[in-house]
Write an enzyme that holds these catalytic residues in place. Structure first.
Site, PDB file in Angstrom:
ATOM      1  CE  LYS A   1      -3.086   3.056   0.345  1.00  0.00           C
ATOM      2  NZ  LYS A   1      -3.979   3.579  -0.635  1.00  0.00           N
TER       3      LYS A   1
ATOM      4  CB  CYS B   1      -2.802   8.397  -0.126  1.00  0.00           C
ATOM      5  SG  CYS B   1      -4.414   7.467   0.683  1.00  0.00           S
TER       6      CYS B   1
END
Ligand SMILES: NC(=O)c1ccc[n+]([C@@H]2O[C@H](COP(=O)([O-])OP(=O)(O)OC[C@H]3O[C@@H](n4cnc5c(N)ncnc54)[C@H](O)[C@@H]3O)[C@@H](O)[C@H]2O)c1
Length: 423
Positions: free
Chosen positions: A205, A259
């Site tokens: 991720k 993110c």
């Protein structure tokens, strides 16, 4: 499979769509949030974030009785943790939300339960942070309590579609945990589900976002080089990308969001001596608002006295209402700190904000420079001829290669494009 009861901790951009998705697929979902406003709104079938079609899905889920909002967890079959994992001021992972959320569920854990961390987390979080807390339940981890990490990859603005159709990575603390998590997501996921261990899933991720951050840094560096060389970076990129194995990303006024602007720091924190390219890229992107400010000074250098700048857009990407880690907020701060510059900001997607001017014409009145900071679709239909009439000086700085240069020049604007030859 028997109907599952799922308790989702954290009802934000990830937890709420996930809750609604499970609920509309027949699961009994209890959504838990510490923010009273979220719980109150959800109890009435309403939402307080902007995401296409989410309001309709949430309303249907609440009306059917499958989705309930609570401030505290309940016993359930599955617990999904989707709380924030921001960075601190000194760029370290702030894991306090994950710790609190995990501690919160311990009293409700029962034999056979499944605990899934969805929050983006540094490597080792599940094994070294979450599992030791879960052990306080007295359950044998991996045998009586199954645990793993399933990172979320959805794109804001397309969350509901991507939740269903994206491929998913599932990392278990053991094989059976991973299999149980896979079986759960199969309830609504059409994409492939790949099984691995928890730490690998955590790294995947972070690295997906880091890959993009590094490539945007490369594009930003190229933009500066093209300006110095006297050519147009957007044309260079378009032509390079005709090569079958080249995909240069887009430059811009910086990188934001929780993110791309955050996850690379999790890798740097754990591997400072190794993550050199990652760190330089992060710093390159964080420097872009300063670069844009230098360009603003260059554009306005011949105007005497105080100058007024109008910024269009303040979110970190187009067509959303999310301003977290937005580089435009940094740019706004930089301008606001200057005594000779006055600033007005207009973003129809963002509600109340300290710099927000709700009326576009008021924001543009007496302005010396319009800056297109975010390429929201609604900016395609700006009333440019009306705006031109109320501005003091007609300068337009396009940081996204979004505007029609000819149209602006026809209206008497001086058009400046980020990544094109210096003025
Ligand atoms: N938003 C995205 O596009 C996206 C994409 C991929 C991954 N992620 C990751 O998913 C995680 C969640 O992100 P988000 O965007 O949904 O965050 P968010 O800020 O939108 O929502 C988090 C919610 O958790 C609640 N919360 C905090 N602590 C809590 C606690 N102890 N108990 C109950 N509720 C609590 C907050 O009040 C908030 O409503 C983060 O790790 C993020 O990096 C987000």
């Amino acid at each position: 499979m028997k109907q599952q009861k799922i308790c989702v901790i954290g009802l934000g951009y990830i937890g709420l769509p996930t809750s609604a998705m499970f609920a509309t697929h027949g699961c009994e979902v209890v959504g838990v949030d510490i923010n009273g406003k979220v719980v109150e709104a959800l109890s009435k079938g309403k939402i307080i974030i902007e995401e296409p079609y989410l309001d309709i899905m949430v309303q249907a889920a609440v009306r059917s009785g499958h989705l309930k909002a609570k401030r505290k967890p309940e016993t359930a079959d599955v617990f999904i943790i989707s709380v924030p994992t921001p960075i601190t001021k000194d760029k370290k992972a702030d894991m306090s939300y994950v710790v609190k959320a995990t501690e919160m569920i311990v009293p409700y854990l029962r034999k056979g339960n499944l605990v899934i961390l969805e929050s983006t987390s540094p490597t080792g979080t599940v094994e070294e942070l979450v599992v030791p807390i879960l052990e306080k339940s007295g359950l044998k981890i991996g045998e009586e309590l199954y645990v793993g990490h399933s990172p979320e990859r959805v794109l804001p603005g397309k969350i509901l579609w991507e939740l269903v159709n994206n491929n998913r990575i599932v990392g278990g603390i053991n094989r059976i945990s991973a299999e149980k998590i896979r079986d759960l997501y199969k309830i609504f996921v059409n994409g492939e589900i790949y099984l691995t261990n928890a730490t690998t899933a955590e790294m995947c991720k972070m690295m997906e976002n880091t890959f993009r951050d590094v490539n945007i840094a490369l594009a930003n560096e190229l933009a500066k080089i093209c300006e110095k060389t006297g050519i147009n970076v957007w044309e260079v990129i378009e032509l390079c990308n005709k090569h079958p194995r080249v995909n240069i990303h887009q430059p811009g006024p910086g990188v934001g969001g929780h993110c791309l602007a955050v996850d690379p720091w999790f890798i740097i924190e754990k591997n400072p001596e190794l993550a050199k390219i990652i760190e330089l890229s992060r710093k390159t992107n964080d420097n872009m608002p300063y670069y844009v400010l230098d360009k603003i000074d260059e554009i306005l250098k011949d105007i005497k006295g105080n100058k007024k700048v109008t910024i269009l857009g303040m979110t970190y990407k187009p067509n959303i209402d999310d301003v977290r880690e937005s580089p435009i907020l940094k740019l706004i701060d930089l301008i606001d700190n200057r005594e000779d510059l006055e600033i007005n900001v207009y973003d129809p997607h963002v509600g109340v904000h300290k710099y927000q001017e709700k009326d576009l014409m008021v924001a543009a009145k007496d302005s010396d420079l319009l800056i297109l900071a975010v390429n929201h679709d609604v900016f395609r239909t700006l009333p440019l001829s009306e705006i031109a009439k109320v501005m003091r000086n007609r300068n337009f700085f396009d940081t996204r290669n979004f505007m029609d240069k000819e149209e602006l020049e026809h209206l008497g604007f001086k058009y400046i494009l980020l990544g094109e030859k210096a003025i």
